[in-house]
Design a protein around this motif. Structure first.
Motif, short mmCIF file in Angstrom:
data_model
loop_
_atom_site.label_atom_id
_atom_site.label_comp_id
_atom_site.label_asym_id
_atom_site.label_seq_id
_atom_site.Cartn_x
_atom_site.Cartn_y
_atom_site.Cartn_z
N LEU A 135 -9.41 -0.26 -0.92
CA LEU A 135 -8.65 0.79 -0.24
C LEU A 135 -7.52 1.31 -1.13
CD1 LEU A 135 -7.87 2.47 2.24
CD2 LEU A 135 -6.57 0.49 3.08
N ILE A 136 -6.76 0.38 -1.71
CA ILE A 136 -5.65 0.77 -2.58
C ILE A 136 -6.15 1.52 -3.81
CG2 ILE A 136 -3.99 -0.18 -4.23
CD1 ILE A 136 -3.07 -2.12 -2.16
N GLN B 57 -8.26 4.04 5.90
CA GLN B 57 -8.26 2.76 6.59
C GLN B 57 -8.89 2.88 7.97
OE1 GLN B 57 -4.78 0.34 6.10
NE2 GLN B 57 -5.05 -0.72 8.05
N THR C 196 -7.35 5.14 -2.90
CA THR C 196 -6.23 6.04 -2.62
C THR C 196 -5.43 6.33 -3.89
OG1 THR C 196 -6.09 4.97 -0.44
CG2 THR C 196 -4.31 6.45 -1.06
N LYS D 237 0.82 -1.22 0.00
CA LYS D 237 0.00 0.00 0.00
C LYS D 237 0.85 1.27 0.00
CE LYS D 237 -2.47 -1.36 3.52
NZ LYS D 237 -3.48 -1.44 4.60
N PRO D 238 1.70 1.50 1.00
CA PRO D 238 2.50 2.73 0.94
C PRO D 238 3.49 2.74 -0.21
CG PRO D 238 3.28 1.31 2.73
CD PRO D 238 1.99 0.73 2.22
N THR E 204 4.42 3.72 6.61
CA THR E 204 3.58 4.72 5.97
C THR E 204 3.74 6.08 6.63
OG1 THR E 204 1.95 3.02 5.39
CG2 THR E 204 1.21 5.31 5.34
N LEU F 55 -4.33 7.53 2.94
CA LEU F 55 -4.35 6.09 3.14
C LEU F 55 -4.62 5.76 4.61
CD1 LEU F 55 -3.79 3.20 2.05
CD2 LEU F 55 -1.37 3.59 2.57
N ILE G 273 1.60 3.84 -3.40
CA ILE G 273 1.20 5.25 -3.38
C ILE G 273 2.39 6.14 -3.69
CG2 ILE G 273 0.32 7.10 -1.93
CD1 ILE G 273 -1.72 4.94 -2.91
N GLN H 63 -8.70 -4.68 0.85
CA GLN H 63 -7.45 -4.01 0.49
C GLN H 63 -7.50 -3.51 -0.95
OE1 GLN H 63 -5.46 -3.21 2.74
NE2 GLN H 63 -4.60 -4.88 3.96
#
Length: 394
Positions: free
Chosen positions: A184-185, A329, A188, A136-137, A364, A325, A140, A181
């Motif tokens: 969410l991903i 979450q 973002t 995720k991070p 993150t 993010l 991004i 997930q």
């Protein structure tokens, strides 16, 4: 000079790495994150005795608490270490995190542990790694970098590369499968794309594509249909988990039952991970709930304001995406606990038990703190000498 004048551990004339970090990092954001970590450790002592009831092999009532202290220490160390990085260092670590996560996620069908029908973890002995948390991070920051390169107009197909890695990451998540997930991903990622300079006419196109994607997921994955059906028609199916969590929140009232006095938590599955919010609400009431929400709101609002003042396009969109993010979450987890949306199996940042979650959140927040540090030319108007920002799409 009197002793009372020493209000800080470092002098402004101190040029050491730690001193420069102390005077340039946003101590408000750092303090809020450390407070959340401390609250997470505290709540683990409230949830651990009840959580071990689900595993007869565990005899120590504070088994999860001791492990939470370890994960919190490692996550905090990672956050502080990462916050020392330069923007270039953030890019490098983010790319390594993304590529490493993709490699492990690709291997999950062969080496992963299947839990509740999903292969999301790699068993490493005392520790289970969930690579999607680190993707995720990484994604991004990488996407923000590619979008910034595309804006320079030097022939780098940044948009195509960013969307290619997004599609690869989402594809690997759907194989697991992990719908929460994925959403969410994607949300973002699209927000970063928009902040990077996409024209407004493309917003409707992207929104329509997103809606179509959600509909296709509904018809493709049976467990997504089941969760939505349970949410829309709770009287026709078993909703034990969310019902117990809702009862725990209601029982807490304004100030809660008191430390260790929670009763409903003994009946809440996954109370130390996905439903830790309900444990805190029962024992400490609405007061703690508002403190938690206030801390997340502070991180997101203050972080976004600082990010938007940055001159560099990459630093601006990457920092804003990372703060978003964390906020998204947190919103999803709290909304699930309040029975406002279907269950997602998503942790509460810095609060829920879990090594992968705690360390990924530390990474993150560390990235975000590093990007928003005060550096020469970072915030001064007109100091950015890079080419003007261009629209990513016509």
């Amino acid at each position: 000079m009197s002793h009372g004048s020493y209000s800080h551990p470092f002098s402004r004339n101190d040029q050491s790495l730690i001193a420069r970090w102390f005077w340039t990092v946003d101590r408000g954001l750092l303090g809020a994150a450390l407070t959340l970590v401390a609250l997470g450790v505290s709540l683990s002592f409230a949830s651990s005795p009840a959580a071990i009831l689900a595993d007869e092999s565990i005899t120590d009532p504070f088994h999860y608490s001791w492990r939470m202290i370890v994960w919190a220490s490692m996550g905090t160390t990672l956050m502080l270490t990462t916050s020392l990085l330069s923007p270039r260092g953030v890019r490098r670590i983010a790319v390594l995190a993304l590529f490493g996560a993709i490699v492990v996620m690709a291997a999950l069908p062969f080496i992963g542990d299947t839990v509740k029908g999903a292969a999301r973890w790699v068993n490493l002995g005392p520790f289970s790694l969930q690579p999607s948390e680190f993707a995720k991070p990484g994604l991004i920051v990488f996407a923000a970098w590619m979008f910034a390169e595309a804006q320079k107009g030097q022939g780098v197909p940044g948009v195509s590369i960013a969307f290619g890695f997004w599609a690869l990451t989402v594809g690997l998540l759907l194989i697991q499968p992990d719908i929460g997930q994925t959403l969410l991903i994607t949300t973002t990622f699209m927000a970063v794309f928009f902040m990077a300079g996409v024209p407004l006419k493309w917003v409707a196109v992207i929104a329509a594509m997103g809606a179509g994607g959600v509909v296709s997921l509904y018809f493709t994955f049976s467990h997504m249909r089941d969760r939505l059906s349970r949410f829309l028609s709770p009287e026709t199916t078993d909703t034990h988990q969310i019902d117990r969590a809702s009862e725990a929140i209601r029982a807490g009232g304004l100030v809660g039952r008191g430390i260790g006095e929670g009763v409903m938590k003994r009946h809440v599955p996954d109370l130390h991970t996905d439903f830790i919010y309900s444990v805190g609400a029962e024992e400490f009431g609405l007061v703690l709930s508002l403190i938690l929400i206030g801390l997340y709101a502070f991180i997101v609002i203050r972080g976004m304001r600082k990010a938007m003042k940055l001159n560099d396009p990459f630093e601006q969109t990457a920092a804003a995406g990372l703060f978003m993010l964390i906020g998204l979450q947190a919103c999803i987890n709290v909304a699930v606990n309040l029975n406002l949306i279907p269950t997602k199996g998503m942790t509460l940042p810095f609060i829920s038990y879990g090594g992968s979650s705690m360390m990924a959140m530390g990474l993150t927040m560390g990235f975000a703190l590093a990007l928003t540090r005060r550096r020469p030319g970072a915030y001064e108007p007109g100091s950015n000498i890079s080419p003007p920002r261009r629209r990513l799409l016509p």
